[in-house]
Design a protein around this motif. Structure first.
Motif, PDB file in Angstrom:
ATOM      1  N   SER A 156     -19.825 -12.227   8.574  1.00 54.61           N
ATOM      2  CA  SER A 156     -18.974 -11.571   9.565  1.00 54.61           C
ATOM      3  C   SER A 156     -17.723 -11.026   8.888  1.00 54.61           C
ATOM      4  CB  SER A 156     -18.578 -12.582  10.650  1.00 54.61           C
ATOM      5  OG  SER A 156     -17.786 -13.610  10.084  1.00 54.61           O
ATOM      6  N   ALA A 157     -16.910 -10.313   9.676  1.00 50.73           N
ATOM      7  CA  ALA A 157     -15.655  -9.786   9.132  1.00 50.73           C
ATOM      8  C   ALA A 157     -14.737 -10.928   8.691  1.00 50.73           C
ATOM      9  CB  ALA A 157     -14.958  -8.921  10.173  1.00 50.73           C
ATOM     10  N   LEU A 158     -14.764 -12.050   9.438  1.00 53.17           N
ATOM     11  CA  LEU A 158     -13.946 -13.205   9.064  1.00 53.17           C
ATOM     12  C   LEU A 158     -14.419 -13.810   7.748  1.00 53.17           C
ATOM     13  CD1 LEU A 158     -11.663 -15.118   9.847  1.00 53.17           C
ATOM     14  CD2 LEU A 158     -13.339 -16.498  11.086  1.00 53.17           C
ATOM     15  N   ASP A 159     -15.745 -13.902   7.566  1.00 49.15           N
ATOM     16  CA  ASP A 159     -16.288 -14.429   6.309  1.00 49.15           C
ATOM     17  C   ASP A 159     -15.855 -13.568   5.125  1.00 49.15           C
ATOM     18  OD1 ASP A 159     -17.631 -16.476   7.616  1.00 49.15           O
ATOM     19  OD2 ASP A 159     -19.394 -15.237   7.968  1.00 49.15           O
ATOM     20  N   LEU A 160     -15.951 -12.249   5.304  1.00 46.16           N
ATOM     21  CA  LEU A 160     -15.583 -11.337   4.218  1.00 46.16           C
ATOM     22  C   LEU A 160     -14.089 -11.417   3.911  1.00 46.16           C
ATOM     23  CD1 LEU A 160     -17.712  -8.240   5.275  1.00 46.16           C
ATOM     24  CD2 LEU A 160     -18.114  -9.697   3.294  1.00 46.16           C
ATOM     25  N   THR A 161     -13.276 -11.552   4.969  1.00 42.66           N
ATOM     26  CA  THR A 161     -11.834 -11.672   4.761  1.00 42.66           C
ATOM     27  C   THR A 161     -11.496 -12.945   3.990  1.00 42.66           C
ATOM     28  OG1 THR A 161     -11.435 -10.482   6.838  1.00 42.66           O
ATOM     29  CG2 THR A 161      -9.590 -11.719   5.910  1.00 42.66           C
ATOM     30  N   ALA A 162     -12.151 -14.055   4.374  1.00 43.01           N
ATOM     31  CA  ALA A 162     -11.927 -15.318   3.657  1.00 43.01           C
ATOM     32  C   ALA A 162     -12.366 -15.202   2.202  1.00 43.01           C
ATOM     33  CB  ALA A 162     -12.678 -16.450   4.350  1.00 43.01           C
ATOM     34  N   LEU A 163     -13.462 -14.480   1.975  1.00 43.36           N
ATOM     35  CA  LEU A 163     -13.936 -14.265   0.606  1.00 43.36           C
ATOM     36  C   LEU A 163     -12.899 -13.502  -0.208  1.00 43.36           C
ATOM     37  CD1 LEU A 163     -16.340 -14.386  -1.425  1.00 43.36           C
ATOM     38  CD2 LEU A 163     -17.102 -12.210  -0.472  1.00 43.36           C
ATOM     39  N   GLY A 164     -12.339 -12.457   0.380  1.00 43.89           N
ATOM     40  CA  GLY A 164     -11.328 -11.660  -0.322  1.00 43.89           C
ATOM     41  C   GLY A 164     -10.059 -12.444  -0.597  1.00 43.89           C
ATOM     42  N   VAL A 165      -9.598 -13.226   0.391  1.00 47.07           N
ATOM     43  CA  VAL A 165      -8.382 -14.022   0.200  1.00 47.07           C
ATOM     44  C   VAL A 165      -8.595 -15.071  -0.882  1.00 47.07           C
ATOM     45  CG1 VAL A 165      -6.819 -15.669   1.293  1.00 47.07           C
ATOM     46  CG2 VAL A 165      -7.544 -13.634   2.536  1.00 47.07           C
ATOM     47  N   GLY A 166      -9.752 -15.759  -0.844  1.00 50.00           N
ATOM     48  CA  GLY A 166     -10.028 -16.798  -1.825  1.00 50.00           C
ATOM     49  C   GLY A 166     -10.090 -16.270  -3.243  1.00 50.00           C
ATOM     50  N   SER A 167     -10.606 -15.036  -3.405  1.00 50.67           N
ATOM     51  CA  SER A 167     -10.745 -14.464  -4.744  1.00 50.67           C
ATOM     52  C   SER A 167      -9.444 -13.860  -5.265  1.00 50.67           C
ATOM     53  CB  SER A 167     -11.829 -13.371  -4.730  1.00 50.67           C
ATOM     54  OG  SER A 167     -13.066 -13.906  -4.329  1.00 50.67           O
ATOM     55  N   THR A 168      -8.526 -13.546  -4.357  1.00 51.46           N
ATOM     56  CA  THR A 168      -7.327 -12.795  -4.751  1.00 51.46           C
ATOM     57  C   THR A 168      -6.085 -13.660  -4.879  1.00 51.46           C
ATOM     58  OG1 THR A 168      -8.251 -10.914  -3.541  1.00 51.46           O
ATOM     59  CG2 THR A 168      -5.948 -10.760  -4.193  1.00 51.46           C
ATOM     60  N   LEU A 169      -5.929 -14.631  -3.965  1.00 55.42           N
ATOM     61  CA  LEU A 169      -4.694 -15.417  -3.896  1.00 55.42           C
ATOM     62  C   LEU A 169      -4.712 -16.505  -4.961  1.00 55.42           C
ATOM     63  CD1 LEU A 169      -2.145 -15.486  -2.138  1.00 55.42           C
ATOM     64  CD2 LEU A 169      -3.252 -17.251  -0.753  1.00 55.42           C
ATOM     65  N   GLY A 170      -3.944 -16.330  -6.014  1.00 56.10           N
ATOM     66  CA  GLY A 170      -3.972 -17.305  -7.104  1.00 56.10           C
ATOM     67  C   GLY A 170      -2.726 -17.239  -7.952  1.00 56.10           C
ATOM     68  N   VAL A 171      -2.876 -16.643  -9.130  1.00 55.79           N
ATOM     69  CA  VAL A 171      -1.780 -16.608 -10.106  1.00 55.79           C
ATOM     70  C   VAL A 171      -0.552 -15.900  -9.540  1.00 55.79           C
ATOM     71  CG1 VAL A 171      -1.110 -15.814 -12.410  1.00 55.79           C
ATOM     72  CG2 VAL A 171      -3.405 -16.688 -12.005  1.00 55.79           C
ATOM     73  N   GLY A 172      -0.751 -14.896  -8.701  1.00 54.36           N
ATOM     74  CA  GLY A 172       0.378 -14.135  -8.176  1.00 54.36           C
ATOM     75  C   GLY A 172       1.394 -14.993  -7.457  1.00 54.36           C
ATOM     76  N   VAL A 173       0.919 -16.005  -6.702  1.00 59.26           N
ATOM     77  CA  VAL A 173       1.833 -16.853  -5.940  1.00 59.26           C
ATOM     78  C   VAL A 173       2.587 -17.797  -6.857  1.00 59.26           C
ATOM     79  CG1 VAL A 173       1.919 -18.752  -4.293  1.00 59.26           C
ATOM     80  CG2 VAL A 173       0.582 -16.729  -3.768  1.00 59.26           C
ATOM     81  N   TYR A 174       1.873 -18.440  -7.759  1.00 56.40           N
ATOM     82  CA  TYR A 174       2.443 -19.572  -8.485  1.00 56.40           C
ATOM     83  C   TYR A 174       3.080 -19.201  -9.820  1.00 56.40           C
ATOM     84  CZ  TYR A 174      -0.106 -22.138  -4.962  1.00 56.40           C
ATOM     85  OH  TYR A 174      -0.560 -22.613  -3.758  1.00 56.40           O
ATOM     86  N   VAL A 175       2.809 -18.017 -10.332  1.00 54.47           N
ATOM     87  CA  VAL A 175       3.363 -17.647 -11.639  1.00 54.47           C
ATOM     88  C   VAL A 175       4.077 -16.302 -11.591  1.00 54.47           C
ATOM     89  CG1 VAL A 175       2.823 -17.209 -14.057  1.00 54.47           C
ATOM     90  CG2 VAL A 175       1.580 -18.990 -12.821  1.00 54.47           C
ATOM     91  N   LEU A 176       3.390 -15.265 -11.061  1.00 58.00           N
ATOM     92  CA  LEU A 176       3.917 -13.904 -11.142  1.00 58.00           C
ATOM     93  C   LEU A 176       5.241 -13.732 -10.419  1.00 58.00           C
ATOM     94  CD1 LEU A 176       0.969 -11.371 -10.786  1.00 58.00           C
ATOM     95  CD2 LEU A 176       2.317 -11.923 -12.782  1.00 58.00           C
ATOM     96  N   ALA A 177       5.396 -14.376  -9.260  1.00 57.45           N
ATOM     97  CA  ALA A 177       6.610 -14.161  -8.468  1.00 57.45           C
ATOM     98  C   ALA A 177       7.863 -14.479  -9.270  1.00 57.45           C
ATOM     99  CB  ALA A 177       6.552 -15.016  -7.198  1.00 57.45           C
ATOM    100  N   GLY A 178       7.861 -15.596  -9.993  1.00 54.30           N
ATOM    101  CA  GLY A 178       9.031 -15.954 -10.796  1.00 54.30           C
ATOM    102  C   GLY A 178       9.239 -15.023 -11.971  1.00 54.30           C
ATOM    103  N   ASP A 179       8.154 -14.637 -12.633  1.00 55.10           N
ATOM    104  CA  ASP A 179       8.247 -13.765 -13.806  1.00 55.10           C
ATOM    105  C   ASP A 179       8.795 -12.391 -13.423  1.00 55.10           C
ATOM    106  OD1 ASP A 179       7.889 -12.627 -16.343  1.00 55.10           O
ATOM    107  OD2 ASP A 179       5.838 -12.044 -15.895  1.00 55.10           O
ATOM    108  N   VAL A 180       8.229 -11.784 -12.371  1.00 58.02           N
ATOM    109  CA  VAL A 180       8.659 -10.435 -11.964  1.00 58.02           C
ATOM    110  C   VAL A 180      10.078 -10.460 -11.423  1.00 58.02           C
ATOM    111  CG1 VAL A 180       8.167  -8.506 -10.405  1.00 58.02           C
ATOM    112  CG2 VAL A 180       6.290  -9.699 -11.538  1.00 58.02           C
ATOM    113  N   ALA A 181      10.433 -11.514 -10.667  1.00 51.14           N
ATOM    114  CA  ALA A 181      11.790 -11.601 -10.123  1.00 51.14           C
ATOM    115  C   ALA A 181      12.824 -11.697 -11.237  1.00 51.14           C
ATOM    116  CB  ALA A 181      11.899 -12.806  -9.194  1.00 51.14           C
ATOM    117  N   LYS A 182      12.540 -12.466 -12.270  1.00 56.58           N
ATOM    118  CA  LYS A 182      13.527 -12.680 -13.329  1.00 56.58           C
ATOM    119  C   LYS A 182      13.635 -11.495 -14.275  1.00 56.58           C
ATOM    120  CE  LYS A 182      14.877 -16.015 -16.886  1.00 56.58           C
ATOM    121  NZ  LYS A 182      14.586 -17.334 -17.486  1.00 56.58           N
ATOM    122  N   ASN A 183      12.514 -10.901 -14.637  1.00 57.06           N
ATOM    123  CA  ASN A 183      12.498  -9.925 -15.729  1.00 57.06           C
ATOM    124  C   ASN A 183      12.353  -8.472 -15.301  1.00 57.06           C
ATOM    125  OD1 ASN A 183      12.629 -11.969 -17.776  1.00 57.06           O
ATOM    126  ND2 ASN A 183      10.469 -12.405 -17.388  1.00 57.06           N
TER     127      ASN A 183
END
Length: 642
Positions: free
Chosen positions: A67-94
């Motif tokens: 379903s559309a919900l299954d596909l959305t969960a698939l996309g979120v699970g594959s995408t949400l990762g390093v950006g939250v826990y690492v990139l935010a601090g690096d891009v904000a500082k530098n």
């Protein structure tokens, strides 16, 4: 000037005796001189580079259960990762300061445009697969090889960067115990490499690769659990951080910005590094949205792909953007941007706030997210290597399937070794930049292919009538604005779109390079840079207008990108600009990667391609058919005369 149809042999022209295959460049040169020889060589080269794979080959009908919900969960699970826990601090500082939120927004817009183009690309091929498969069927072998080669780079660098982030995160939790010991034992004094070989990252990648090579499959329940924990931790960070938020951290005066140790932290305020910093930050933040393309590849398993896939692409990117936006906002509101920790920002922030318990809760989510992202990056890699090896474009031993474990054993282990080596010797920032440039180029090529295919002649028209290509200045000018009012694509209109799309890429480079190199001068109103930008803008808009005037293919698709050619054109424009904002060393490393790929294709892939073998077989069958007909006619003639 008139040229014959693309493949005269297939259309039945055997006037050269033994068929088109026997007519060599040397013979063309002998018959018509150097011009004819060069033209025939160019034609042969084009035929090789544009070989297409049969769409019907290997078609697999999968159950439409997602379903559309299954596909959305698939996309979120594959995408949400390093950006939250690492990139935010690096891009904000530098790069961007508190304006990291805008960097994530720009990267999200570029990702949405690319995702819609990817969805149409997938709708054209009646089987599940990657952009490599789609481009091989729809565009041609050479473009497919370049896209496939970039996908290998995306998966390899993706896995390497995720495991590097995992290593650095655990190292931060252990008060730098891993890095300090490894640096003490094995220092690497090179400005272009890591400070020490990260043996932990290498070991983790090889462990995943060994498990994959010996048939261990990805657990859906494990991934869903990791994604759920990840989202809960993101909500925890946003809610807990809001209690310690202070808007003064978004309004820091320039006088309070530290300038020690020769480090430049900008001018303070919301965007301390200016517009250029926001753009450069977006080029890095784009990495945080990589992974959504797995939604488009599930078209054959979606219940209503024409609606659910575009919805899931946009919805998953929206959820991921809101997560990035909320986390980066809270992060820069809790402590000043110049105090951020680049490798593990949240444990550092909670230590500064006196909440040591919170950093362990966040770290559980970070480890779950990074493990899920690592699985998502490692598992597709053997699939693309196997596909390219099966098609003969990569070395055959890379795709050899183990009879015992039913996996491409050698290819998986080689890919794991390369991934682990890259994670071991490069810094995370270098890996993320390499990941961004390969993916941006792949997305640009997908958007370009959407333009080419939208204005391509359908195969039914192609087979119904052989149409010569008539070239004249008057005809080209008339077709440029479609004065004859063609409603169906012709050979001239399709060829013109191909030329216009190529020119559009050049104009994008001119326009975006002028902004990238002379942004401040343009804002100051200097005549030279402003004139260059104006010329580039006019050429970009005029080219898209000319493309929009061409007749559109009548082929009906399950999903079509709206606002063609404007939306794919904007996607290409943004991707080119983001690529130009990456540093020159990234371009140098990428050039080495592409050069290695071209060397493999020229020396091996073009000669061992399964499509080449199939073409040779069809030519031999046709010659055998012609020879048998000739022999039969001669026999009948002798019998009649006798």
């Amino acid at each position: 000037m008139t040229f014959p149809e693309e493949n005269t042999f297939i259309n039945g022209d055997t006037s050269r005796g033994r068929g088109a295959r026997a007519y060599t460049v040397t013979q063309a040169y002998t018959d018509g001189g150097i011009k004819a020889g060069a033209a025939h060589a160019a034609r042969l080269t084009y035929d090789v580079l544009s070989r297409r794979k049969a769409a019907e080959e290997g078609v697999a009908r999968l159950a439409r259960v997602l379903s559309a919900l299954d596909l959305t969960a698939l996309g979120v699970g594959s995408t949400l990762g390093v950006g939250v826990y690492v990139l935010a601090g690096d891009v904000a500082k530098n790069y961007a300061g508190p304006a990291v939120v805008l960097s994530f927004l720009l990267a999200a817009v570029a990702s949405v445009f690319a995702g819609l183009c990817y969805a149409e690309f997938g709708a054209r091929v009646p089987k599940a697969g990657s952009a490599y498969v789609y481009s091989y069927v729809c565009v041609g072998e050479f473009i497919a090889f370049i896209i496939g080669w970039n996908l290998i780079l995306e998966y390899i660098i993706g896995a390497a960067s995720v495991v590097k982030a995992l290593s650095e995160y655990l190292d931060s939790l252990l008060d730098k115990a891993i890095s300090s010991k490894l640096y003490e034992w094995m220092p690497m004094d090179s400005p272009h490499l890591a400070k020490y070989p990260d043996l932990f990252a290498f070991t983790v990648v090889m462990a995943f690769s060994v498990a994959l090579a010996f048939g261990v499959k990805e657990s859906t329940k494990f991934n869903n659990f990791c994604t759920g924990v990840n989202l809960c931790v993101v909500l925890f960070v946003i809610i807990s951080g809001s209690f310690k938020a202070d808007t003064k951290n978004w309004r820091i005066p320039a006088s309070e910005v530290p300038q020690d140790k020769g480090t430049n932290f900008g001018s303070g305020g919301f965007a301390p590094y200016g517009l250029a910093g926001i753009i450069k930050g977006a080029a890095v933040c784009f990495y945080g949205f990589i992974g959504f393309d797995c939604v488009a590849t599930a078209g054959e398993e979606a219940k209503r792909p024409q609606k659910s896939i575009p919805f899931a692409v946009v919805a998953s990117l929206l959820v991921v953007f809101l997560a990035y936006c909320g986390v980066s906002s809270v992060l820069t509101l809790m402590i000043p941007y110049y105090m951020q920790d680049e490798k593990a920002p949240f444990p550092y922030v909670y230590d500064q706030l006196g909440w040591p318990w919170a950093k362990y809760a966040v770290s559980v989510g970070a480890i779950c997210a990074l493990c899920s992202s690592l699985l998502g990056a490692v598992f597709p890699l053997p699939r693309i290597i196997y596909a390219m090896s099966s098609d003969g474009l990569l070395f055959q031993f890379m795709g050899k399937v183990s009879e015992k474990y039913q996996t491409p054993l050698v290819g998986t282990m080689v890919a794991g070794f390369i991934t682990g080596t890259l994670a071991m010797i490069f810094e995370l920032k270098q890996l993320i930049h390499m990941m961004s440039i390969g993916t941006l180029l792949a997305y640009s090529m997908v958007a370009s292919c959407v333009l080419l295919l939208r204005y391509e002649r359908s195969q039914s028209v192609h087979h119904r009538a052989a149409e010569p290509l008539k070239l004249s200045l008057r005809g080209v000018v008339r077709q440029l604005v479609n004065l004859d009012g063609h409603t169906a694509p012709t050979r001239l209109s399709s060829s013109m779109v191909a030329v216009l799309v190529t020119l559009y890429g050049v104009w994008c480079l001119v326009m975006m390079n002028s902004i990238n190199q002379h942004g401040d001068a343009i804002l100051a109103g200097e005549a030279g840079p402003v004139t260059t930008l104006a010329i580039g803008t006019v050429l970009v808009v005029a080219t898209l207008c000319a493309i929009s005037r061409q007749p559109v293919s009548e082929k009906k698709l399950a999903f079509s990108v709206p606002l063609v050619p404007w939306l794919p054109g904007v996607s290409i424009l943004i991707n080119v600009y983001l690529m130009l904002n990456l540093d020159y060393l990234t371009w140098l490393r990428f050039a080495v990667w592409i050069a290695a790929g071209l060397l493999i294709y020229i020396t091996y892939g073009a000669w061992h391609s399964s499509e080449r073998r199939r073409t040779l077989d069809s030519v031999q069958l046709a010659e055998l058919h012609n020879d048998s007909q000739t022999a039969l006619l001669q026999h009948n003639l002798q019998h009649t005369l006798g």
